[in-house]
Write an enzyme that holds these catalytic residues in place. Sequence first.
Site, PDB file in Angstrom:
ATOM      1  N   GLU A   1       0.653  -1.868  -0.290  1.00  0.00           N
ATOM      2  CA  GLU A   1       0.312  -0.081  -0.177  1.00  0.00           C
ATOM      3  C   GLU A   1       0.942   1.635   0.136  1.00  0.00           C
ATOM      4  O   GLU A   1       1.797   1.841   0.364  1.00  0.00           O
ATOM      5  CB  GLU A   1      -0.855  -0.518   1.295  1.00  0.00           C
ATOM      6  CG  GLU A   1      -1.771   1.204   1.250  1.00  0.00           C
ATOM      7  CD  GLU A   1      -2.876   0.940   2.415  1.00  0.00           C
ATOM      8  OE1 GLU A   1      -2.660   0.630   3.102  1.00  0.00           O
ATOM      9  OE2 GLU A   1      -4.187   1.631   2.119  1.00  0.00           O
TER      10      GLU A   1
ATOM     11  N   CYS B   1      -6.979   0.825   2.796  1.00  0.00           N
ATOM     12  CA  CYS B   1      -7.511   2.104   3.134  1.00  0.00           C
ATOM     13  C   CYS B   1      -7.141   3.244   1.678  1.00  0.00           C
ATOM     14  O   CYS B   1      -8.203   3.122   1.710  1.00  0.00           O
ATOM     15  CB  CYS B   1      -7.385   2.736   4.011  1.00  0.00           C
ATOM     16  SG  CYS B   1      -8.079   1.513   5.754  1.00  0.00           S
TER      17      CYS B   1
ATOM     18  N   ASN C   1     -12.329  -3.432   0.632  1.00  0.00           N
ATOM     19  CA  ASN C   1     -11.186  -3.842   1.275  1.00  0.00           C
ATOM     20  C   ASN C   1     -11.288  -3.601   2.105  1.00  0.00           C
ATOM     21  O   ASN C   1     -12.340  -5.090   2.817  1.00  0.00           O
ATOM     22  CB  ASN C   1     -10.034  -2.308   1.358  1.00  0.00           C
ATOM     23  CG  ASN C   1      -8.693  -2.988   2.437  1.00  0.00           C
ATOM     24  OD1 ASN C   1      -8.455  -3.572   2.434  1.00  0.00           O
ATOM     25  ND2 ASN C   1      -8.804  -1.890   3.502  1.00  0.00           N
ATOM     26  N   GLU C   2     -11.727  -2.836   3.649  1.00  0.00           N
ATOM     27  CA  GLU C   2     -12.324  -3.194   4.916  1.00  0.00           C
ATOM     28  C   GLU C   2     -13.514  -2.551   4.841  1.00  0.00           C
ATOM     29  O   GLU C   2     -14.392  -1.451   5.015  1.00  0.00           O
ATOM     30  CB  GLU C   2     -11.282  -2.620   5.963  1.00  0.00           C
ATOM     31  CG  GLU C   2     -10.421  -3.113   6.061  1.00  0.00           C
ATOM     32  CD  GLU C   2      -9.299  -2.576   7.433  1.00  0.00           C
ATOM     33  OE1 GLU C   2      -9.919  -1.537   7.675  1.00  0.00           O
ATOM     34  OE2 GLU C   2      -8.389  -3.352   8.195  1.00  0.00           O
TER      35      GLU C   2
HETATM   36  O1  AHR Z   1      -2.179  -1.456   6.479  1.00  0.00           O
HETATM   37  C1  AHR Z   1      -2.927  -0.007   7.056  1.00  0.00           C
HETATM   38  C2  AHR Z   1      -4.320  -0.343   7.016  1.00  0.00           C
HETATM   39  O2  AHR Z   1      -4.644  -0.933   7.949  1.00  0.00           O
HETATM   40  C3  AHR Z   1      -4.550  -0.321   5.673  1.00  0.00           C
HETATM   41  O3  AHR Z   1      -4.881   0.783   4.859  1.00  0.00           O
HETATM   42  C4  AHR Z   1      -6.375  -1.008   6.158  1.00  0.00           C
HETATM   43  O4  AHR Z   1      -7.029  -1.913   4.772  1.00  0.00           O
HETATM   44  C5  AHR Z   1      -6.126  -1.596   7.739  1.00  0.00           C
HETATM   45  O5  AHR Z   1      -6.972  -1.017   8.661  1.00  0.00           O
END
Ligand code: AHR
Length: 683
Positions: free
Chosen positions: A62, A269, A400-401
């Site tokens: 990321e 994220c 993602n989340e």
């Molecule tokens: O790894 C950091 C963050 O943690 C990521 O962007 C997210 O998916 C999680 O909340």
Amino acid sequence: MIAIDFHRMKRIKIFLSTLLLVLLYTAAAFSQPNAQAKCMISVKVDKLMATIQPTMWGIFFEDINMGADGGIYAELVKNRSFEFYKPLTGWGVQPADVPYVPFQKQFGEGAVIIVNRQEKNTANPRFVRITAKNASKGSLGLTNEGFDGIGVRKDVPYNFSFMYHQQAVGLKLYVELVDSTGKFLGGTSIVPSEIGEKWHNQSASFVATGTESKARMSIWFEGNGIIDLDMISLFPGDTWKNRAGGMRSDLVQLLADLKPGFVRFPGGCIVEGRELSTRYQWKKTIGPVEERQLIVNRWNTEIPNRPAPDYFQTFGLGFFEYFQLAEDIGAEPLPILNCGMACQFNTAEVAPVEQLEPYVQDALDLIEFANGDVNTKWGAVRAKLGHPSPFHLKMIGVGNENWGPQYVERLKIFQKAIKEKYPSIKIIASSGAMYEGKMFDYLTAELKKIKPEFIDEHYYNRREWFLKNATRYDSYDRSGSKIFAGEYAAQSDRVVSTENKNNLGTAIAEAAFLTGLERNADVVNMASYAPLFARVDGWQWKPDLIWFDNLHAYGTPNYYVQKLFSNNKGTHLVPALSNGKPLTGQDSLYASAVIDKKTSELIIKIVNSASVERQICIKLEGAKKIKSTALMSVLTGRSLEQENSIDFPDAVKPVDQSTEVKKEEINITLKPNSLTVVSAGVN
Ligand code: AHR
């Protein structure tokens, strides 16, 4: 009398030697609480259980902590296209000792201006216009600060390039790298010779004459004229595979050394965006870099005490490069796409279901981009970018989340569309941001009905949680979706605390947990630590697997845990039992074992999370032949708190040694707080 004494003496001697034996035995038993007459761990070499998926241990990428811009993407110029909110962020106008006065006096107001052509060019609207009258080297210039400086290495070639536009030839440009004292570290001069309405590309290379981690780059103007400049760029010539505009080779090498089974990208994220308008859109990240529309990085102000207002995503590292990276290091590509929902920790915006079509189309087009024939629309785009052969994409993440009924509704729409067109593409569904609780249970129940191939679970918790949860999947439902442990990291403090450390203690706790994932390889098919990268002077989130500055990089103890598991993944799980049960923390011990059919190796991973040494004996059962020497890699350190650093990158690193295999037994001493990987040749 003499005879009586002799017999008494003999009895006393026997009594004393028995007492000594008892004492010795008791002492031995106390110093080795688990010493048993038989071996405490038995490994059944011939009892193959689950197949270990080649994807088992992978990496999560990321653009957080300056992982991409200012990190693996080797561009050394910050804000090369003047598109940051403040267009001269990263730039200074020279001479700078009395800001603006000297050059304004000499050149007048407007010698350096930012032009915005947004009606004509929405992706890259701004550029800088220089108006020079009798300028000379040192009288008018632009200086770029890089990402907390520019890393320069002696004898390495540097490639300077820019786009320009001018109506007449009149200016000569001097580009130079200098250190903080102004010492020259290399440079060259260029006379842009094209004129007219069109933008032209120009480049020049030079070799650095010195090494410096915080250099800056100046461009001086000489002569008379007006010139428009954009995409002012500097790359080292020694990028990964020497690709122009490529990646930092030291950082990619650290990834390649992990031999990862997959590369998950682009997050995290940033997939979701703080709002839908700043979500990650892959189509805007491919093709000529000057056409890739920059957006703010959502991590710029996300962590209040680590603000990074100059953190933007240029997308110089875009989807094509991610696919290429995965291919280069022999990993499966694993893209995660936005599902029509912005980050639920931020705005939680959703695209209306009846307007989800462009989001779904992005997923379908991505599959065609990765796998389509060169005669398809997106396959042709890939071919034009230099990769006519497919990238063999097999799986795609939807969201993602994300969680809640909104997610369920959208996931179903994606699943239907993807499966209709590409039935063999596997779908990864989110399980939300938490690995337990009401929302997790709700989603788990819904996902049982939707049946995605994989469920992406994330766990960020204290090290104690990881030590306790090596059994998490022991009783998991075997009939449904497989698990992708898509993000995890043990926290030495607490989640999102800036006090977290990448120390031995967290690494060993993760190793204990990973034995649990490996023991459940029939249901856990993929796992990746997160986040991957962090700049020592530009991070937002801790802990992270790999740390770097402008010239150096190092793996954390957590990195070496990943490496030991991934480099020793084997092909099949075999039982490693103690008293008929897996070791999941009894006496602070954890174990898992695999066979590698390709190399005929038995690989046993044992974690000792106690702060004392342990003598153990491993019995190898069911092998026809066993090599008499086994290899051991041991990761341990002085204390749970020990860390690696730029100055001491190897403080905590696996050490290799060999050990004997005698009568099908291996007797070893486990170091305190250690991960030991034993490899024995078997047939
Ligand atoms: O790894 C950091 C963050 O943690 C990521 O962007 C997210 O998916 C999680 O909340």
